[in-house]
Design a protein around this motif. Structure first.
Motif, PDB file in Angstrom:
ATOM      1  N   ALA A  36      -1.024  -1.365  -0.350  1.00 15.50           N
ATOM      2  CA  ALA A  36      -0.058  -0.724   0.542  1.00 15.50           C
ATOM      3  C   ALA A  36       1.304  -0.591  -0.124  1.00 15.50           C
ATOM      4  O   ALA A  36       1.975   0.434   0.009  1.00 15.50           O
ATOM      5  N   LYS A  37       1.724  -1.611  -0.854  1.00 13.61           N
ATOM      6  CA  LYS A  37       3.014  -1.551  -1.545  1.00 13.61           C
ATOM      7  C   LYS A  37       3.021  -0.457  -2.605  1.00 13.61           C
ATOM      8  O   LYS A  37       3.984   0.304  -2.707  1.00 13.61           O
ATOM      9  N   ARG A  38       1.959  -0.388  -3.384  1.00  8.18           N
ATOM     10  CA  ARG A  38       1.888   0.656  -4.424  1.00  8.18           C
ATOM     11  C   ARG A  38       1.868   2.045  -3.796  1.00  8.18           C
ATOM     12  O   ARG A  38       2.542   2.959  -4.278  1.00  8.18           O
ATOM     13  N   LEU A  39       1.119   2.204  -2.720  1.00  7.97           N
ATOM     14  CA  LEU A  39       1.057   3.499  -2.052  1.00  7.97           C
ATOM     15  C   LEU A  39       2.403   3.863  -1.431  1.00  7.97           C
ATOM     16  O   LEU A  39       2.833   5.013  -1.498  1.00  7.97           O
TER      17      LEU A  39
ATOM     18  N   SER B 118      -1.590   7.094   7.197  1.00  7.32           N
ATOM     19  CA  SER B 118      -0.652   7.949   7.934  1.00  7.32           C
ATOM     20  C   SER B 118       0.521   7.147   8.491  1.00  7.32           C
ATOM     21  O   SER B 118       1.657   7.626   8.468  1.00  7.32           O
ATOM     22  N   GLN B 119       0.292   5.940   8.956  1.00  5.45           N
ATOM     23  CA  GLN B 119       1.389   5.108   9.447  1.00  5.45           C
ATOM     24  C   GLN B 119       2.314   4.699   8.311  1.00  5.45           C
ATOM     25  O   GLN B 119       3.535   4.657   8.477  1.00  5.45           O
ATOM     26  N   LEU B 120       1.730   4.436   7.155  1.00  3.93           N
ATOM     27  CA  LEU B 120       2.524   4.067   5.988  1.00  3.93           C
ATOM     28  C   LEU B 120       3.383   5.247   5.526  1.00  3.93           C
ATOM     29  O   LEU B 120       4.566   5.081   5.226  1.00  3.93           O
ATOM     30  N   ARG B 121       2.797   6.428   5.521  1.00  2.00           N
ATOM     31  CA  ARG B 121       3.546   7.629   5.148  1.00  2.00           C
ATOM     32  C   ARG B 121       4.706   7.858   6.126  1.00  2.00           C
ATOM     33  O   ARG B 121       5.816   8.192   5.714  1.00  2.00           O
ATOM     34  N   TRP B 122       4.463   7.647   7.420  1.00  4.19           N
ATOM     35  CA  TRP B 122       5.516   7.814   8.429  1.00  4.19           C
ATOM     36  C   TRP B 122       6.642   6.806   8.212  1.00  4.19           C
ATOM     37  O   TRP B 122       7.819   7.156   8.246  1.00  4.19           O
ATOM     38  N   LEU B 123       6.277   5.547   7.983  1.00  3.48           N
ATOM     39  CA  LEU B 123       7.266   4.493   7.794  1.00  3.48           C
ATOM     40  C   LEU B 123       8.138   4.757   6.566  1.00  3.48           C
ATOM     41  O   LEU B 123       9.362   4.652   6.634  1.00  3.48           O
TER      42      LEU B 123
ATOM     43  N   ARG C 274       5.643  -6.414   7.546  1.00  4.98           N
ATOM     44  CA  ARG C 274       4.681  -5.672   8.371  1.00  4.98           C
ATOM     45  C   ARG C 274       3.224  -5.929   7.992  1.00  4.98           C
ATOM     46  O   ARG C 274       2.331  -5.409   8.655  1.00  4.98           O
ATOM     47  N   THR C 275       2.988  -6.664   6.949  1.00  9.34           N
ATOM     48  CA  THR C 275       1.609  -6.858   6.495  1.00  9.34           C
ATOM     49  C   THR C 275       1.162  -8.315   6.587  1.00  9.34           C
ATOM     50  O   THR C 275       0.248  -8.716   5.877  1.00  9.34           O
ATOM     51  N   THR C 276       1.774  -9.095   7.447  1.00 12.42           N
ATOM     52  CA  THR C 276       1.358 -10.486   7.589  1.00 12.42           C
ATOM     53  C   THR C 276      -0.078 -10.541   8.116  1.00 12.42           C
ATOM     54  O   THR C 276      -0.459  -9.785   9.003  1.00 12.42           O
ATOM     55  N   GLY C 277      -0.848 -11.396   7.524  1.00 15.81           N
ATOM     56  CA  GLY C 277      -2.236 -11.546   7.930  1.00 15.81           C
ATOM     57  C   GLY C 277      -3.201 -10.609   7.216  1.00 15.81           C
ATOM     58  O   GLY C 277      -4.401 -10.676   7.441  1.00 15.81           O
ATOM     59  N   TRP C 278      -2.684  -9.727   6.391  1.00 16.41           N
ATOM     60  CA  TRP C 278      -3.548  -8.827   5.630  1.00 16.41           C
ATOM     61  C   TRP C 278      -4.073  -9.540   4.384  1.00 16.41           C
ATOM     62  O   TRP C 278      -3.423 -10.447   3.863  1.00 16.41           O
ATOM     63  N   PRO C 279      -5.209  -9.112   3.864  1.00 13.36           N
ATOM     64  CA  PRO C 279      -5.672  -9.658   2.581  1.00 13.36           C
ATOM     65  C   PRO C 279      -4.707  -9.254   1.459  1.00 13.36           C
ATOM     66  O   PRO C 279      -4.060  -8.213   1.523  1.00 13.36           O
TER      67      PRO C 279
END
Length: 77
Positions: A57-60, A20-25, A45-50
């Motif tokens: 997240a990028k594809r979505l 939902s946050q990704l959709r909002w952004l 925005r995704t620093t520290g993520w696997p």
């Protein structure tokens, strides 16, 4: 939503991706922005993520962006 189709391929969403946050952004970005700009937006925005979560997240985000673009195209008919 557990998966989506982008460019003819089925992708699963990583459990760490906040949908939902990704959709909002992505919804706050202009539809004429290229897909690469949407991907760059997520880099900061995704620093520290696997790595798998970042790729998911990028594809979505690109998928959401293309849906928004299609919606605007339909509304302008």
């Amino acid at each position: 939503m557990k998966s989506f189709t982008l460019d003819g391929k089925r992708h699963k969403i990583h459990p760490k991706v906040p949908i939902s946050q990704l959709r909002w952004l992505v919804g706050r970005q202009h539809v004429s922005e290229p897909d690469t700009e949407i991907e760059k937006l997520l880099d900061t925005r995704t620093t520290g993520w696997p790595r798998a979560a970042i790729d998911s997240a990028k594809r979505l985000a690109v998928w959401f962006h293309r849906q928004n673009r299609d919606l605007v195209r339909e509304m302008r008919l």
